[in-house]
Design a protein around this motif. Sequence first.
Motif, PDB file in Angstrom:
ATOM      1  N   ILE A   8       0.839  -1.202   0.000  1.00  0.00           N
ATOM      2  CA  ILE A   8       0.000   0.000   0.000  1.00  0.00           C
ATOM      3  C   ILE A   8       0.873   1.252   0.000  1.00  0.00           C
ATOM      4  CG2 ILE A   8      -1.612   1.351   1.410  1.00  0.00           C
ATOM      5  CD1 ILE A   8      -2.828  -1.343   2.312  1.00  0.00           C
ATOM      6  N   ARG A   9       1.917   1.248   0.832  1.00  0.00           N
ATOM      7  CA  ARG A   9       2.787   2.431   0.907  1.00  0.00           C
ATOM      8  C   ARG A   9       3.590   2.621  -0.378  1.00  0.00           C
ATOM      9  NH1 ARG A   9       2.954   0.861   6.525  1.00  0.00           N
ATOM     10  NH2 ARG A   9       4.720  -0.530   6.180  1.00  0.00           N
ATOM     11  N   ARG A  10       3.972   1.509  -1.028  1.00  0.00           N
ATOM     12  CA  ARG A  10       4.687   1.633  -2.308  1.00  0.00           C
ATOM     13  C   ARG A  10       3.796   2.267  -3.373  1.00  0.00           C
ATOM     14  NH1 ARG A  10       7.206  -3.484  -1.084  1.00  0.00           N
ATOM     15  NH2 ARG A  10       5.611  -4.571  -2.300  1.00  0.00           N
ATOM     16  N   ALA A  11       2.490   2.116  -3.211  1.00  0.00           N
ATOM     17  CA  ALA A  11       1.531   2.728  -4.145  1.00  0.00           C
ATOM     18  C   ALA A  11       1.190   4.159  -3.733  1.00  0.00           C
ATOM     19  CB  ALA A  11       0.261   1.890  -4.210  1.00  0.00           C
ATOM     20  N   HIS A  12       1.987   4.713  -2.796  1.00  0.00           N
ATOM     21  CA  HIS A  12       1.815   6.094  -2.327  1.00  0.00           C
ATOM     22  C   HIS A  12       0.468   6.290  -1.634  1.00  0.00           C
ATOM     23  CE1 HIS A  12       5.447   6.974  -4.552  1.00  0.00           C
ATOM     24  NE2 HIS A  12       4.882   6.509  -5.658  1.00  0.00           N
ATOM     25  N   LYS A  13       0.074   5.267  -0.878  1.00  0.00           N
ATOM     26  CA  LYS A  13      -1.137   5.343  -0.070  1.00  0.00           C
ATOM     27  C   LYS A  13      -0.788   4.964   1.370  1.00  0.00           C
ATOM     28  CE  LYS A  13      -3.987   4.107  -4.050  1.00  0.00           C
ATOM     29  NZ  LYS A  13      -4.946   3.135  -4.629  1.00  0.00           N
ATOM     30  N   ILE A  14      -1.719   5.235   2.286  1.00  0.00           N
ATOM     31  CA  ILE A  14      -1.477   4.998   3.704  1.00  0.00           C
ATOM     32  C   ILE A  14      -2.554   4.065   4.255  1.00  0.00           C
ATOM     33  CG2 ILE A  14      -1.183   6.063   5.982  1.00  0.00           C
ATOM     34  CD1 ILE A  14       0.911   6.888   3.930  1.00  0.00           C
ATOM     35  N   PRO A  15      -2.165   2.938   4.883  1.00  0.00           N
ATOM     36  CA  PRO A  15      -3.165   2.101   5.552  1.00  0.00           C
ATOM     37  C   PRO A  15      -3.716   2.825   6.778  1.00  0.00           C
ATOM     38  CG  PRO A  15      -0.948   1.272   5.979  1.00  0.00           C
ATOM     39  CD  PRO A  15      -0.806   2.380   4.981  1.00  0.00           C
ATOM     40  N   ALA A  16      -5.021   2.709   6.981  1.00  0.00           N
ATOM     41  CA  ALA A  16      -5.658   3.412   8.096  1.00  0.00           C
ATOM     42  C   ALA A  16      -6.821   2.595   8.631  1.00  0.00           C
ATOM     43  CB  ALA A  16      -6.138   4.792   7.652  1.00  0.00           C
ATOM     44  N   VAL A  17      -7.171   2.879   9.889  1.00  0.00           N
ATOM     45  CA  VAL A  17      -8.332   2.254  10.527  1.00  0.00           C
ATOM     46  C   VAL A  17      -9.167   3.364  11.149  1.00  0.00           C
ATOM     47  CG1 VAL A  17      -9.161   0.618  12.250  1.00  0.00           C
ATOM     48  CG2 VAL A  17      -7.025   0.154  11.037  1.00  0.00           C
ATOM     49  N   MET A  18     -10.481   3.321  10.904  1.00  0.00           N
ATOM     50  CA  MET A  18     -11.403   4.276  11.518  1.00  0.00           C
ATOM     51  C   MET A  18     -12.167   3.567  12.625  1.00  0.00           C
ATOM     52  SD  MET A  18     -12.955   6.419   8.288  1.00  0.00           S
ATOM     53  CE  MET A  18     -13.867   7.477   9.402  1.00  0.00           C
ATOM     54  N   TYR A  19     -12.098   4.135  13.836  1.00  0.00           N
ATOM     55  CA  TYR A  19     -12.772   3.554  14.997  1.00  0.00           C
ATOM     56  C   TYR A  19     -13.977   4.405  15.383  1.00  0.00           C
ATOM     57  CZ  TYR A  19      -8.500   0.795  15.628  1.00  0.00           C
ATOM     58  OH  TYR A  19      -7.442  -0.066  15.447  1.00  0.00           O
TER      59      TYR A  19
ATOM     60  N   ASN B 249     -17.048   4.475  18.661  1.00  0.00           N
ATOM     61  CA  ASN B 249     -17.485   3.866  19.917  1.00  0.00           C
ATOM     62  C   ASN B 249     -18.689   2.952  19.681  1.00  0.00           C
ATOM     63  OD1 ASN B 249     -15.532   5.211  21.407  1.00  0.00           O
ATOM     64  ND2 ASN B 249     -16.845   6.983  21.767  1.00  0.00           N
ATOM     65  N   GLY B 250     -18.521   1.678  20.044  1.00  0.00           N
ATOM     66  CA  GLY B 250     -19.615   0.733  19.925  1.00  0.00           C
ATOM     67  C   GLY B 250     -19.842   0.184  18.534  1.00  0.00           C
ATOM     68  N   GLY B 251     -18.968   0.512  17.584  1.00  0.00           N
ATOM     69  CA  GLY B 251     -19.146   0.035  16.217  1.00  0.00           C
ATOM     70  C   GLY B 251     -17.923  -0.700  15.707  1.00  0.00           C
ATOM     71  N   GLU B 252     -18.074  -1.325  14.551  1.00  0.00           N
ATOM     72  CA  GLU B 252     -16.970  -2.053  13.939  1.00  0.00           C
ATOM     73  C   GLU B 252     -16.002  -1.078  13.276  1.00  0.00           C
ATOM     74  OE1 GLU B 252     -16.175  -5.301  13.881  1.00  0.00           O
ATOM     75  OE2 GLU B 252     -17.818  -5.685  15.284  1.00  0.00           O
ATOM     76  N   PRO B 253     -14.699  -1.276  13.453  1.00  0.00           N
ATOM     77  CA  PRO B 253     -13.737  -0.395  12.778  1.00  0.00           C
ATOM     78  C   PRO B 253     -13.767  -0.600  11.271  1.00  0.00           C
ATOM     79  CG  PRO B 253     -12.607  -2.221  13.857  1.00  0.00           C
ATOM     80  CD  PRO B 253     -14.038  -2.303  14.286  1.00  0.00           C
ATOM     81  N   LYS B 254     -13.442   0.453  10.547  1.00  0.00           N
ATOM     82  CA  LYS B 254     -13.392   0.393   9.087  1.00  0.00           C
ATOM     83  C   LYS B 254     -11.931   0.439   8.648  1.00  0.00           C
ATOM     84  CE  LYS B 254     -17.801   2.852   8.477  1.00  0.00           C
ATOM     85  NZ  LYS B 254     -18.561   1.720   7.908  1.00  0.00           N
ATOM     86  N   HIS B 255     -11.509  -0.540   7.853  1.00  0.00           N
ATOM     87  CA  HIS B 255     -10.142  -0.601   7.346  1.00  0.00           C
ATOM     88  C   HIS B 255     -10.118   0.039   5.960  1.00  0.00           C
ATOM     89  CE1 HIS B 255      -8.715  -3.330  10.539  1.00  0.00           C
ATOM     90  NE2 HIS B 255      -9.968  -3.765  10.520  1.00  0.00           N
ATOM     91  N   ILE B 256      -9.322   1.089   5.825  1.00  0.00           N
ATOM     92  CA  ILE B 256      -9.302   1.864   4.586  1.00  0.00           C
ATOM     93  C   ILE B 256      -7.867   2.210   4.212  1.00  0.00           C
ATOM     94  CG2 ILE B 256     -11.602   2.870   4.927  1.00  0.00           C
ATOM     95  CD1 ILE B 256     -10.224   5.360   6.066  1.00  0.00           C
ATOM     96  N   THR B 257      -7.702   2.747   3.015  1.00  0.00           N
ATOM     97  CA  THR B 257      -6.430   3.357   2.621  1.00  0.00           C
ATOM     98  C   THR B 257      -6.711   4.815   2.266  1.00  0.00           C
ATOM     99  OG1 THR B 257      -6.656   2.771   0.274  1.00  0.00           O
ATOM    100  CG2 THR B 257      -5.549   1.180   1.711  1.00  0.00           C
TER     101      THR B 257
ATOM    102  N   HIS C 127       1.117   4.548   9.123  1.00  0.00           N
ATOM    103  CA  HIS C 127      -0.212   4.047   9.479  1.00  0.00           C
ATOM    104  C   HIS C 127      -0.933   5.120  10.275  1.00  0.00           C
ATOM    105  CE1 HIS C 127      -3.353   1.703  11.541  1.00  0.00           C
ATOM    106  NE2 HIS C 127      -3.261   0.882  10.519  1.00  0.00           N
ATOM    107  N   VAL C 128      -2.248   5.173  10.107  1.00  0.00           N
ATOM    108  CA  VAL C 128      -3.047   6.176  10.811  1.00  0.00           C
ATOM    109  C   VAL C 128      -4.267   5.512  11.430  1.00  0.00           C
ATOM    110  CG1 VAL C 128      -4.366   8.311  10.610  1.00  0.00           C
ATOM    111  CG2 VAL C 128      -2.309   7.998   9.227  1.00  0.00           C
ATOM    112  N   ASP C 129      -4.488   5.784  12.712  1.00  0.00           N
ATOM    113  CA  ASP C 129      -5.734   5.409  13.384  1.00  0.00           C
ATOM    114  C   ASP C 129      -6.587   6.659  13.499  1.00  0.00           C
ATOM    115  OD1 ASP C 129      -5.007   2.783  13.680  1.00  0.00           O
ATOM    116  OD2 ASP C 129      -4.311   3.002  15.743  1.00  0.00           O
ATOM    117  N   LEU C 130      -7.840   6.549  13.083  1.00  0.00           N
ATOM    118  CA  LEU C 130      -8.762   7.682  13.119  1.00  0.00           C
ATOM    119  C   LEU C 130      -9.915   7.387  14.062  1.00  0.00           C
ATOM    120  CD1 LEU C 130      -8.968   8.339   9.268  1.00  0.00           C
ATOM    121  CD2 LEU C 130      -7.558   9.575  10.922  1.00  0.00           C
ATOM    122  N   LEU C 131     -10.439   8.432  14.677  1.00  0.00           N
ATOM    123  CA  LEU C 131     -11.604   8.307  15.545  1.00  0.00           C
ATOM    124  C   LEU C 131     -12.776   9.020  14.888  1.00  0.00           C
ATOM    125  CD1 LEU C 131     -12.816   7.452  18.292  1.00  0.00           C
ATOM    126  CD2 LEU C 131     -12.117   9.696  19.165  1.00  0.00           C
ATOM    127  N   MET C 132     -13.836   8.260  14.591  1.00  0.00           N
ATOM    128  CA  MET C 132     -15.023   8.872  13.998  1.00  0.00           C
ATOM    129  C   MET C 132     -15.670   9.831  14.990  1.00  0.00           C
ATOM    130  SD  MET C 132     -16.947   5.687  12.157  1.00  0.00           S
ATOM    131  CE  MET C 132     -16.068   4.468  11.178  1.00  0.00           C
TER     132      MET C 132
END
Length: 208
Positions: A23-34, A36-44, A89-94
């Motif tokens: 993912i990083r070689r493609a100039h993108k960043i792996p990330a997770v969106m969290y 409260n009380g929901g399923e995390p979303k795995h995105i780039t 890598h980035v963790d995000l909070l909704m």
Amino acid sequence: MVEMIKLNAEAREEFGKGAARRIRRAHKIPAVMYVNGGEPKHITLPGHESMLALRQANALLSIQLPDGTEQLALPKQVQRHPVTNNLEHVDLLMVFRGERVTVQIPVIITGEPEGEVLINTERTEITVKAEATNIPAHIAVSIAGLDVGAQILVGDVVLPDDVELDDDAEALVVSINAAASVEDMLETAEGEEAPAEEEEPVEGDTEE
């Protein structure tokens, strides 16, 4: 206030270190969106745009998800390469409009104190609660006209409207101290350069 920044996200299907490197070689960043009380979303996320956005403390991100919906998020944890400082890598909070969140706001010292003094800054951030779309970019603390001995505590800091302190009010932010005189500095330098006195040997019985 913090400016909202839009980023287009893609769904992430691969996981693990190998997938993250691709993912990083493609100039993108792996990330997770969290959320409260929901399923995390795995995105780039787009690499360059994300790097620019996350230079700003508490960047408010408007994430355009693959299903066409839009979700507001704040950075929760940002991992960078120890040498290049590139995003890894980035963790995000909704967050949601109207929701109050706890964040650390950078402190900027402004103004000039009276005379030749030393400015001792103890805190560079203050923890506050604010509405997710109304987070201050920074908090200015003025030391204009302050004299030796003056102190500003966290509780003394004037916060913007609708921003609530969530920190130790008695913690020191900045203090004004007397500057060392030329004579004091010379005495200190002379003391550091003075050779240590040699101790005379103590006479006593010796065993043969």
